[in-house]
Design a protein around this motif. Structure first.
Motif, short mmCIF file in Angstrom:
data_model
loop_
_atom_site.label_atom_id
_atom_site.label_comp_id
_atom_site.label_asym_id
_atom_site.label_seq_id
_atom_site.Cartn_x
_atom_site.Cartn_y
_atom_site.Cartn_z
N ARG A 44 -9.54 0.50 3.83
CA ARG A 44 -8.25 0.02 3.88
C ARG A 44 -8.03 -0.84 2.38
N ARG A 45 -6.84 -0.79 2.09
CA ARG A 45 -6.75 -1.87 0.70
C ARG A 45 -6.04 -2.98 1.01
N ASP B 111 0.72 -1.30 -0.18
CA ASP B 111 0.09 -0.02 -0.07
C ASP B 111 0.93 1.24 -0.20
N PHE C 256 -4.86 -5.54 -4.92
CA PHE C 256 -5.61 -5.49 -3.53
C PHE C 256 -6.99 -5.64 -3.67
N THR C 257 -7.66 -5.73 -2.71
CA THR C 257 -9.23 -5.49 -2.62
C THR C 257 -9.48 -4.66 -1.73
N GLN C 258 -10.41 -3.56 -1.93
CA GLN C 258 -10.87 -2.62 -1.08
C GLN C 258 -11.90 -3.13 -0.11
#
Length: 434
Positions: A331-332, A283, A325-327
């Motif tokens: 947060r990521r 991130d 990533f996934t949201q």
């Protein structure tokens, strides 16, 4: 347009006092031009008071150290808007707040990089010793870091030299003065110091209102470090690698470019003997645009320090150049790249390997090992020994430092950290034997 002149690049107190007066006078951000230099400010008389959220202060104190000429105005705009009633700090989509957070992250990473990577040279001085370090920071982190370092080592005479300026500590006062544009190696640094020492110390002056850095315990103690010998303190950018990094900025070889902030290419000397390959940017790396500057990178820096490896002399990169990533709310959350994504990005890793031509490639974790060896790898089976690949390259497999962050048990984490340091020591021994 009202011109506001600050005394220096990190004139926190000057910016704070000017901001207070200007906000209370109702002067909008677009009516101001902020600059650094000499001159007087025609500030309006300030009457009254206002409050900003407590969380904004440390964020602004970091962002003001960024090497971005627009940071003063951007920070003023945030204060102006918050005073007008906007709930900015809870709006993660606001472009101004996002820009300030990126600056703060970049500064924090650079401050850590300076504290962990600076190397001190012991120079005889009178009846004692002065420890001189040279560093070329990407941001204006010298004043804050110098304040922190001398608090850590109050009994040592220190000089920290950068292109932006130098900080000098004589066990009683911290002074700032002229720096050195470039230092090739320890001999050049020492020659410069002997030639200009008296003038540098005589002309140095105190600096006020320095936003202080953090994490005192991570700074290595200079006297414990053995002599470095002819260490290259600065490497010139390699045109071929720079060109490749520019091309990678618009890479569309896999879908990961879509949600990611930017491509994160490798960095380090173009003639580095060792290349460290991780999985993908995290991130913070995605936000800042540099590899290994987040929590895992900081663990790796500390482990390399303990193992006696010089971070400045290695090339660091990732098997995949975009953050997957996934949201999840705000947060990521990191997602492991899949085989097609690793294969698509192998083009850029091959480019880096061809240009750098390292004698040893260190593969950190399963994704990097797959990228380097072209097959699925069980880390525990392949770890800790040199492996010769079909193309004649020597690789070394170990864990990714992020693995250490995920271990909940303190004792197990300490054991795994020591094992990681042991692997790095083995890598140093391999390079010495080559």
């Amino acid at each position: 347009m009202r011109k506001i002149v600050l005394n220096g690049e990190t004139d926190w107190e000057g910016w704070r006092l000017a901001t207070r007066a200007l906000v209370l006078a109702g002067i909008a951000p677009q009516a101001l031009a902020w600059t650094v230099g000499s001159g007087t400010n025609d500030l309006p008389a300030a009457s009254g008071s206002f409050h900003v959220p407590r969380a904004l202060v440390p964020l602004a104190a970091l962002a003001i150290q960024a090497r971005d000429p627009g940071r003063f105005g951007l920070l003023y705009s945030l204060v102006w808007r918050i005073n007008a009633g906007e709930k900015l700090l809870t709006d993660n989509t606001d472009p101004d707040l996002s820009a300030v957070r990126r600056m703060a992250l970049a500064v924090r990473a650079e401050a850590h990089r300076m504290r962990t990577n600076i190397r001190f040279l012991a120079v005889p001085e009178g009846s004692g010793t002065r420890f001189i370090g040279w560093f070329e920071p990407a941001h204006f982190v010298l004043p804050a870091n110098a304040q922190l370092i001398v608090r850590r080592f109050p009994d040592l005479a220190l000089s920290i030299v950068t292109p932006d300026g130098a900080a000098h500590w004589d066990r009683s006062a911290l002074l700032f003065g002229s720096g050195l544009r470039h230092a090739e190696d320890d001999e050049a640094l020492q020659a410069w110091w002997h030639a200009h020492r008296e003038m540098l110390l005589e002309q140095a002056t105190p600096e006020v209102s320095i936003p202080e850095a953090e994490a005192v315990d991570e700074i290595p103690r200079p006297p414990d470090r053995p002599a470095l010998g002819p260490v290259v303190l600065h490497h010139k950018p390699d045109p071929a690698l720079q060109h490749s990094a520019k091309e990678a900025e618009v890479c569309r070889r896999c879908p990961l470019y879509g949600p990611a902030t930017q491509t994160v290419f490798g960095e380090g000397p173009a003639d580095a003997p060792v290349m460290f390959v991780g999985e993908q940017p995290g991130d913070q790396e995605d936000t800042i645009g540099r590899p290994f500057v987040g929590p895992a990178g900081q663990i790796m820096d500390r482990a390399m320090e303990e193992a006696g490896l010089d971070r400045r002399g290695v090339y660091v990169t990732n098997a995949v150049k975009h953050f997957k990533f996934t949201q999840r709310g705000k947060r990521r959350i990191h997602q492991t790249p899949e085989v097609p994504e690793i294969q698509a990005c192998s083009f850029w890793l091959d480019v880096e390997r061809v240009h750098v031509r390292p004698r040893l490639v260190v593969l950190l974790g399963g994704s990097a090992a797959r990228a380097g060896l072209g097959r699925a790898v069980t880390i525990s089976r392949e770890r800790g020994r040199p492996i010769r690949t079909a193309d004649g390259q020597t690789v070394f497999v170990t864990v990714h430092p992020s693995f250490l962050l995920r271990i909940p048990d303190a004792a197990a984490k300490a054991r795994e950290y020591e094992a990681f340091v042991s692997d790095l020591k083995a890598i140093k021994a391999l390079m010495a034997a080559d």
